[in-house]
Design an enzyme around this catalytic site. Structure first.
Site, PDB file in Angstrom:
ATOM      1  N   LYS A   1       0.860  -1.193   0.000  1.00 44.44           N
ATOM      2  CA  LYS A   1       0.000   0.000   0.000  1.00 44.44           C
ATOM      3  C   LYS A   1       0.891   1.236   0.000  1.00 44.44           C
ATOM      4  O   LYS A   1       1.739   1.397   0.870  1.00 44.44           O
ATOM      5  CB  LYS A   1      -0.887   0.022   1.238  1.00 44.44           C
ATOM      6  CG  LYS A   1      -1.501   1.398   1.482  1.00 44.44           C
ATOM      7  CD  LYS A   1      -2.626   1.385   2.478  1.00 44.44           C
ATOM      8  CE  LYS A   1      -3.053   2.810   2.830  1.00 44.44           C
ATOM      9  NZ  LYS A   1      -4.354   2.849   3.506  1.00 44.44           N
TER      10      LYS A   1
ATOM     11  N   ASP B   1      -3.294   5.419  -1.643  1.00 42.70           N
ATOM     12  CA  ASP B   1      -4.224   6.191  -0.818  1.00 42.70           C
ATOM     13  C   ASP B   1      -3.781   7.647  -0.769  1.00 42.70           C
ATOM     14  O   ASP B   1      -2.957   8.025   0.057  1.00 42.70           O
ATOM     15  CB  ASP B   1      -4.248   5.596   0.596  1.00 42.70           C
ATOM     16  CG  ASP B   1      -5.050   6.458   1.562  1.00 42.70           C
ATOM     17  OD1 ASP B   1      -5.829   7.316   1.097  1.00 42.70           O
ATOM     18  OD2 ASP B   1      -4.895   6.270   2.790  1.00 42.70           O
TER      19      ASP B   1
ATOM     20  N   ASN C   1      -5.441  10.077   0.250  1.00 40.16           N
ATOM     21  CA  ASN C   1      -6.146  10.802   1.323  1.00 40.16           C
ATOM     22  C   ASN C   1      -6.938  12.001   0.797  1.00 40.16           C
ATOM     23  O   ASN C   1      -6.866  13.100   1.336  1.00 40.16           O
ATOM     24  CB  ASN C   1      -5.154  11.252   2.410  1.00 40.16           C
ATOM     25  CG  ASN C   1      -4.793  10.134   3.369  1.00 40.16           C
ATOM     26  OD1 ASN C   1      -3.622   9.800   3.535  1.00 40.16           O
ATOM     27  ND2 ASN C   1      -5.795   9.511   3.993  1.00 40.16           N
TER      28      ASN C   1
ATOM     29  N   GLU D   1      -7.794   3.959  -2.748  1.00 43.49           N
ATOM     30  CA  GLU D   1      -8.380   4.395  -1.474  1.00 43.49           C
ATOM     31  C   GLU D   1      -8.523   5.917  -1.443  1.00 43.49           C
ATOM     32  O   GLU D   1      -7.546   6.640  -1.636  1.00 43.49           O
ATOM     33  CB  GLU D   1      -7.497   3.910  -0.324  1.00 43.49           C
ATOM     34  CG  GLU D   1      -8.091   4.189   1.047  1.00 43.49           C
ATOM     35  CD  GLU D   1      -7.194   3.718   2.192  1.00 43.49           C
ATOM     36  OE1 GLU D   1      -6.384   2.796   1.960  1.00 43.49           O
ATOM     37  OE2 GLU D   1      -7.285   4.293   3.292  1.00 43.49           O
TER      38      GLU D   1
ATOM     39  N   ASN E   1     -11.384   5.123   4.048  1.00 46.04           N
ATOM     40  CA  ASN E   1     -11.331   5.296   5.486  1.00 46.04           C
ATOM     41  C   ASN E   1     -11.631   6.745   5.850  1.00 46.04           C
ATOM     42  O   ASN E   1     -11.446   7.159   6.975  1.00 46.04           O
ATOM     43  CB  ASN E   1      -9.937   4.940   5.990  1.00 46.04           C
ATOM     44  CG  ASN E   1      -9.780   5.329   7.418  1.00 46.04           C
ATOM     45  OD1 ASN E   1     -10.519   4.854   8.260  1.00 46.04           O
ATOM     46  ND2 ASN E   1      -8.858   6.239   7.707  1.00 46.04           N
TER      47      ASN E   1
ATOM     48  N   HIS F   1      -7.764  -0.272   8.328  1.00 46.47           N
ATOM     49  CA  HIS F   1      -6.997   0.970   8.417  1.00 46.47           C
ATOM     50  C   HIS F   1      -6.066   0.922   9.625  1.00 46.47           C
ATOM     51  O   HIS F   1      -6.288   0.181  10.568  1.00 46.47           O
ATOM     52  CB  HIS F   1      -8.003   2.126   8.572  1.00 46.47           C
ATOM     53  CG  HIS F   1      -7.393   3.418   8.969  1.00 46.47           C
ATOM     54  ND1 HIS F   1      -7.441   3.914  10.258  1.00 46.47           N
ATOM     55  CD2 HIS F   1      -6.741   4.346   8.233  1.00 46.47           C
ATOM     56  CE1 HIS F   1      -6.843   5.099  10.288  1.00 46.47           C
ATOM     57  NE2 HIS F   1      -6.409   5.376   9.087  1.00 46.47           N
ATOM     58  N   SER F   2      -5.046   1.742   9.579  1.00 42.55           N
ATOM     59  CA  SER F   2      -4.124   1.824  10.711  1.00 42.55           C
ATOM     60  C   SER F   2      -3.651   3.248  10.922  1.00 42.55           C
ATOM     61  O   SER F   2      -3.595   4.050   9.988  1.00 42.55           O
ATOM     62  CB  SER F   2      -2.923   0.911  10.449  1.00 42.55           C
ATOM     63  OG  SER F   2      -1.729   1.451  10.968  1.00 42.55           O
ATOM     64  N   ASN F   3      -3.328   3.560  12.161  1.00 40.64           N
ATOM     65  CA  ASN F   3      -2.540   4.740  12.526  1.00 40.64           C
ATOM     66  C   ASN F   3      -1.214   4.265  13.101  1.00 40.64           C
ATOM     67  O   ASN F   3      -1.040   3.082  13.343  1.00 40.64           O
ATOM     68  CB  ASN F   3      -3.267   5.546  13.607  1.00 40.64           C
ATOM     69  CG  ASN F   3      -4.290   6.492  13.022  1.00 40.64           C
ATOM     70  OD1 ASN F   3      -5.468   6.354  13.235  1.00 40.64           O
ATOM     71  ND2 ASN F   3      -3.836   7.461  12.261  1.00 40.64           N
TER      72      ASN F   3
ATOM     73  N   HIS G   1       1.008   0.597  10.431  1.00 41.57           N
ATOM     74  CA  HIS G   1       2.215   1.429  10.527  1.00 41.57           C
ATOM     75  C   HIS G   1       3.294   0.741  11.368  1.00 41.57           C
ATOM     76  O   HIS G   1       4.377   1.286  11.512  1.00 41.57           O
ATOM     77  CB  HIS G   1       1.892   2.763  11.225  1.00 41.57           C
ATOM     78  CG  HIS G   1       1.056   3.722  10.454  1.00 41.57           C
ATOM     79  ND1 HIS G   1      -0.224   3.468  10.082  1.00 41.57           N
ATOM     80  CD2 HIS G   1       1.325   4.989  10.005  1.00 41.57           C
ATOM     81  CE1 HIS G   1      -0.725   4.538   9.438  1.00 41.57           C
ATOM     82  NE2 HIS G   1       0.200   5.460   9.376  1.00 41.57           N
TER      83      HIS G   1
ATOM     84  N   ARG H   1      -2.025  15.761  17.661  1.00 43.88           N
ATOM     85  CA  ARG H   1      -1.329  15.493  16.412  1.00 43.88           C
ATOM     86  C   ARG H   1      -1.662  16.594  15.413  1.00 43.88           C
ATOM     87  O   ARG H   1      -2.827  16.924  15.218  1.00 43.88           O
ATOM     88  CB  ARG H   1      -1.769  14.134  15.873  1.00 43.88           C
ATOM     89  CG  ARG H   1      -1.141  13.810  14.528  1.00 43.88           C
ATOM     90  CD  ARG H   1      -1.524  12.421  14.063  1.00 43.88           C
ATOM     91  NE  ARG H   1      -1.078  12.212  12.684  1.00 43.88           N
ATOM     92  CZ  ARG H   1      -1.264  11.099  12.000  1.00 43.88           C
ATOM     93  NH1 ARG H   1      -1.891  10.082  12.568  1.00 43.88           N
ATOM     94  NH2 ARG H   1      -0.834  10.988  10.759  1.00 43.88           N
TER      95      ARG H   1
END
Lengths: 409, 409
Positions: free
Chosen positions: B177, B208, B210, B233, B256, B307-309, B336, B389
């Protein structure tokens, strides 16, 4: 914990001569009692549809279930679904099509009961916890023939009010569901009017003609009963038929007939065919599936209620646990339970008080088998000679000219 | 079993200078480590978004959680939802809006871990059982600045192929990805082309951006990358924007961003905006909610990915458990994890081998806290001075002219 045994015992329980659009209840209702045993001695029980088809399905799956991890239910579900993919999802009321979804449902309940009993956890806690400790049920009012059940014959709107009064007096119900599709639509509309007059607006009413009505009748009935009905269940057959009725009335439509499995939901939602889905863990794929159905209904703004067949206390306990754990199951649930006088659980029948059943307090389902009763009801099954439910056949025994109305009354 | 304590400890973990459409990762990623204790001595852990907002939320909910039955999660969820009903469901990436859904998610994981540990059951078994014992992850490829992370600067399509080769060599990933929205769309399309040439058609690719791209760019990119992409994505913002792109390409669109909670699904489904939903238990309401999302996606023919952070091993363990228990989560998940070198679980980082993470074998999540590491990472949080963040702020520190592309690149 490994499953070491899966047993399915057919039972027959006395059933009064209740009427519906499908015909007449036979003198016995058929159920199957499921038992799961594990290598650590835990025992779990379940209950599902009765007769020959379930027995064959349990026999065929036994070697797959024995040896599995008790908690490995989703893998079992996917394996059964894959094997049974060619069969339609959902359930046919006559239990001739006891497919992989119904089979998994029954095994899941017994496994969750065993898991809960071995862990000291209630089944509702395995499902996420109880949002309510008492689950409301609606009186399930049937037109019926006279029998040895003490309820007499109830074949007029006036007699139905009497039945309702007795039900409310005995069980404290605070909502009423009338099984329709038996008298002429006009007589059933009148029955609703009489019930409304007798109980007032504080007691929600529903009627379920089991898709016997025509579109015109359904619209006319909905208009005529608007303001009295909490919802109108399955007035006509099919998603398109229900959608057409929904477009012409503000009365919410419920269903247990045109949406009986997850696969039916996308079309029903897209066509706005129904406002309320009646869950049934026996049919929808078990207790977790029912919770998942709850989430789905909540997401799409659908109401959630609960369907019932003739059943014993194991099914009732499972229904109560899953209803307690499903936040948006806010309608009073259906249950035939008071119509069945026999029982298979230890301690006798669960109590319906103030129209509600308390979540059983013990671990698992909170109920256990009365093995003597199981033996008695199994012998009754063997003597009864019934292997499939056929309400139309029963009806024609006493009225050979009877035919089922399907969307044409 | 009664909850006797709820603790939330903020931590900061070193994070490389990764780029995305939102800007630049700060030197530290923020997380919150959650601990639940019960009257029977069971301890459960969870991990969620970091910084000030979660800490305030945990402090506010503590008195409601302490004293509750460990298994009574759905009641807690409904109580939190009712209280937070005025706040939007779902999650905002900057974690400024740590609402009731994210709060419940974190508490649920810790409670299920405690429940599993006290019962000797894995969390995946509390969710219905594991359909797979190894969960596939995709390499999460980032354009990045040079740092002290050993990965060097990766700001060209050619360098990205090098990063991908190193990721595949080190972790055995079998799908890739690419986080886009950083270079020009043409350069990112070229990066996908180079990755395809380098790894061949057996390695699925995703990108992705975003939601940085315009409609025209998204359609052009989809056309140009068709045949190479497993899914695209969030090329553009919003359900309507995604639906418009979906109408013009056969490449499946994942999201996401425009679908981050159950409330977004009806519109997205009706408009056929997306083909694949990326689950995230931190955001969607926990592990059971993710299983429920799986059922919903299966029902509507939607694919399900994850999904991930930036996260530590507690989140990874939870992701693996729920992915293992969700039958239709068949895409390799995002993580991640390899970008974070620090860890808070005992025994150090979980292993990614052959592109997959094994479901931890112990009870509960199968991981426990390393309290020394927790202390160290908490001190690091206090020293770092970050409470929220803000990737855009980080980016502007080094390039004051930088601005985020939102649907206009």
């Amino acid at each position: 914990m490994i499953v070491t045994d899966l047993r399915a015992t057919p039972v027959a329980i006395k059933d009064p001569p209740l009427r519906s659009a499908f015909g007449l209840h036979a003198p016995y209702a058929l159920r199957t009692i499921v038992e799961i045993e594990t290598d650590e001695g835990a025992v779990g029980i379940g209950e599902t549809y009765g007769g020959k088809a379930p027995l064959e399905a349990f026999a065929a799956v036994r070697s797959q279930v024995v040896g599995m991890d008790l908690a490995a239910l989703t893998p079992l579900r996917t394996a059964l679904s894959a094997r049974g993919a060619q069969r339609p999802e959902g359930w046919a009321w006559e239990a001739r099509k006891f497919g992989p979804v119904a089979l998994f449902s029954a095994i899941e309940v017994a496994c969750l009961d065993a898991l809960g009993k071995s862990q000291g956890l209630r089944v509702c806690d395995l499902l996420g916890g109880a949002v309510r400790e008492r689950v409301d049920f609606a009186a399930y009012l049937f037109f019926k023939h006279a029998g040895d059940d003490g309820w007499g014959g109830v074949m007029t709107p006036e007699a139905m009010v009497g039945e309702a009064r007795a039900m409310v007096e005995r069980y404290g119900y605070r909502s009423l569901k009338l099984k329709g599709g038996v008298l002429s639509p006009d007589d059933e509309i009148r029955a609703i009017r009489l019930l409304r007059e007798a109980f007032g607006p504080a007691v929600p009413l529903r009627i379920d003609p089991n898709a016997a009505w025509s579109h015109a009748t359904a619209v006319r009935a909905a208009t005529s009963m608007a303001g009295s009905l909490e919802y109108l269940e399955d007035p006509v057959p099919g998603i398109d038929g229900m959608a057409a009725v929904a477009r012409e009335t503000a009365v919410p439509l419920g269903t247990n007939m045109c949406v009986t499995g997850f696969a039916h939901l996308p079309e029903a939602i897209a066509k706005r065919a129904v406002a309320i889905v009646l869950a049934d863990h026996h049919m929808w794929g078990g207790l977790r599936a029912t919770v998942e159905l709850g989430r789905l209904c909540d997401t799409f703004g659908l109401g959630l209620s609960m369907h019932s067949n003739s059943h014993l206390g194991i099914s009732l306990a499972a229904m109560v646990h899953v209803a307690a754990a499903t936040a948006n199951l806010t309608y009073a649930c259906d249950t035939h339970y008071p119509w069945q006088t026999e029982e298979v659980i230890a301690g006798g029948k669960l109590e319906i008080r103030a129209g509600a059943v308390e979540v059983p307090r013990g671990p698992g389902l909170g109920v256990t088998l009365d093995r003597d009763a199981l033996g008695t009801l199994h012998e009754q099954y063997q003597r009864a000679g019934l292997v499939v439910r056929d309400d139309a056949l029963e009806m024609r025994r006493i009225d050979p000219s009877w035919r089922q109305h399907v969307g044409d009354w």
